[in-house]
Design an enzyme around this catalytic site. Structure first.
Site, PDB file in Angstrom:
ATOM      1  CG  HIS A 168      39.279  33.520  43.304  1.00 39.42           C
ATOM      2  ND1 HIS A 168      39.637  34.824  43.033  1.00 39.42           N
ATOM      3  CD2 HIS A 168      38.270  33.592  44.212  1.00 39.42           C
ATOM      4  CE1 HIS A 168      38.872  35.645  43.749  1.00 39.42           C
ATOM      5  NE2 HIS A 168      38.042  34.919  44.470  1.00 39.42           N
TER       6      HIS A 168
ATOM      7  CD  GLU B 273      36.470  37.384  51.470  1.00 33.86           C
ATOM      8  OE1 GLU B 273      37.189  38.140  50.780  1.00 33.86           O
ATOM      9  OE2 GLU B 273      36.596  36.127  51.480  1.00 33.86           O
TER      10      GLU B 273
ATOM     11  CG  ASP C 119      35.954  32.654  47.359  1.00 31.66           C
ATOM     12  OD1 ASP C 119      36.468  33.233  46.387  1.00 31.66           O
ATOM     13  OD2 ASP C 119      35.989  33.107  48.525  1.00 31.66           O
ATOM     14  CG  ASP C 120      39.702  30.735  46.573  1.00 26.98           C
ATOM     15  OD1 ASP C 120      40.358  30.971  45.546  1.00 26.98           O
ATOM     16  OD2 ASP C 120      39.175  31.620  47.274  1.00 26.98           O
TER      17      ASP C 120
HETATM   18  N1  HPA Z   1      38.846  37.136  48.848  1.00 26.94           N
HETATM   19  C1  HPA Z   1      39.791  37.921  48.336  1.00 26.94           C
HETATM   20  N2  HPA Z   1      40.699  37.486  47.471  1.00 26.94           N
HETATM   21  C2  HPA Z   1      40.658  36.220  47.083  1.00 26.94           C
HETATM   22  C3  HPA Z   1      39.711  35.352  47.582  1.00 26.94           C
HETATM   23  C4  HPA Z   1      38.739  35.845  48.499  1.00 26.94           C
HETATM   24  O1  HPA Z   1      37.827  35.149  48.999  1.00 26.94           O
HETATM   25  N3  HPA Z   1      39.954  34.170  46.999  1.00 26.94           N
HETATM   26  C5  HPA Z   1      41.009  34.316  46.180  1.00 26.94           C
HETATM   27  N4  HPA Z   1      41.433  35.566  46.230  1.00 26.94           N
HETATM   28 ZN    ZN Z   2      36.755  35.412  45.973  1.00 31.85          ZN
END
Ligand code: HPA
Ligand code: ZN
Length: 336
Positions: free
Chosen positions: A19, A200, A278-279
């Site tokens: 993201h 998740e 991911d982030d």
């Molecule tokens: N999950 C869901 N939404 C998100 C995530 C994630 O890991 N990272 C940024 N938005």
């Molecule tokens: Zn994500």
């Protein structure tokens, strides 16, 4: 740099789950806050990092959406993405399929064009200066309505040729994939690829829905699919790519510790797993850090790392000739 780190960095890799708003490092957050005259509720970079302790996905999302508030101008989005590309290039990432969340910005009055033009400028620069290719995945925020997602798809119309896929992110529990069945069908009709976060925090049923109701080309995360043997068999049979994010899983308490991370179980079950960040600004590591952390925690072999790198290209949205070229480059590093 030790031998493991050197090997990981030299392996050509694609990042498929990133993201771009989650690559906003505290230093850049402060610089942009100052540049845009915005006040943020932290006194220092250390204080920001100190606030990054999450017990679940929502905990993180609250801080992540607040942080994105410093992003105002096209130059901000360009600088954000350029910082990511520099960091990814240093890790040996040669292709990145980056997600962006237009609604995080349009809902606070930033034009869709401001966001995407800034990202596209960085993508062009990354390709010429760093040799990294990239694609855009436009993600819908699943805690918002179907109508809002349709509105976003409409705003994207002038840029559809520059967008490769749509995704689905944000708060998973209570917002199953089926909520967006019609938007995903419309996106597919426009020629876009489809991906969705599923499994998740959400149950295996959400993974089934992403497959059957949305018809996704990839599953983002997918960890909880492991709870359902028949689902695992089906994902393996379909060669469905899972974009797994080990440090994210750790920081959002999807796993208790990395020693218990299921990455090798996924590979052993024949699942096409990939490693992603991911982030990275929030979870403490970019792609190479994720490979390394999970390799050490689970004792992955070099052959496992090569498989993961290959999966990142075969699971990408690149054309077959580009995938083939990257696989040859991996084989050369692997000594195959
Ligand atoms: N999950 C869901 N939404 C998100 C995530 C994630 O890991 N990272 C940024 N938005
Ligand atoms: Zn994500």
């Amino acid at each position: 740099m030790d031998a493991l780190e050197d090997f990981i960095r030299r392996l050509p890799k694609a990042e498929l789950h990133l993201h771009i708003e989650g690559s906003l490092e505290p230093e850049l957050m402060f610089a942009l806050a100052e540049r845009n005259g915005i006040s943020i509720p932290y006194a220092s970079v250390e204080e920001v990092r100190g606030a990054y302790a999450f017990s679940n996905l929502q905990d993180f999302l609250d801080i992540y959406y607040a942080g994105a508030g410093v992003l105002q101008t096209e130059a901000d989005f360009r600088d954000l993405a350029m910082a990511y590309f520099e960091r990814a290039a240093a890790d040996g990432v040669v292709h990145a399929e980056i997600m962006f969340d237009p609604q995080t910005h349009t809902d606070r009055g930033i034009a869709f064009g401001t966001v995407i033009e800034g990202l596209l400028a960085a993508m062009a620069e990354a390709e010429t200066r760093l040799g990294i290719t990239s694609r855009l995945i436009m993600s819908f925020l699943r805690h918002l309505s179907e109508e809002a997602a349709f509105e976003t798809l409409g705003q994207a119309e002038p840029w559809l040729a520059r967008i490769t896929a749509v995704g689905l992110d944000s708060s998973e529990l209570g917002h199953p994939p089926a909520k967006f069945a019609r938007v995903f069908a419309a996106a597919r009709a426009k020629g876009l690829k489809l991906t969705a976060h599923a499994g998740e925090e959400g149950p295996p049923d959400y993974v089934y829905e992403a497959l059957e109701v949305l018809g996704v080309d990839r599953i983002d995360h997918g960890n909880r699919a492991l709870e359902d043997e028949a689902l695992v068999a089906r994902l393996a049979q379909d060669g469905m790519t899972l974009t797994v994010c080990p440090l994210s899983n750790l920081k959002l308490c999807v796993v208790g510790d990395l020693a218990g991370h299921p990455i090798d179980r996924m590979l052993a079950a024949g699942l096409k797993a990939t490693i992603n960040s991911d982030d990275p600004a929030y979870f403490g590591g970019y792609v190479a850090d994720n490979y390394r952390a999970v390799a050490e925690a689970r004792g992955l072999s070099r052959a496992d790392l090569v498989t993961l790198a290959k999966n990142s290209f075969t699971g990408s949205f690149l054309p077959p000739e580009d995938v083939a070229r990257h696989l040859v480059a991996i084989a050369a590093v692997a000594g195959e």
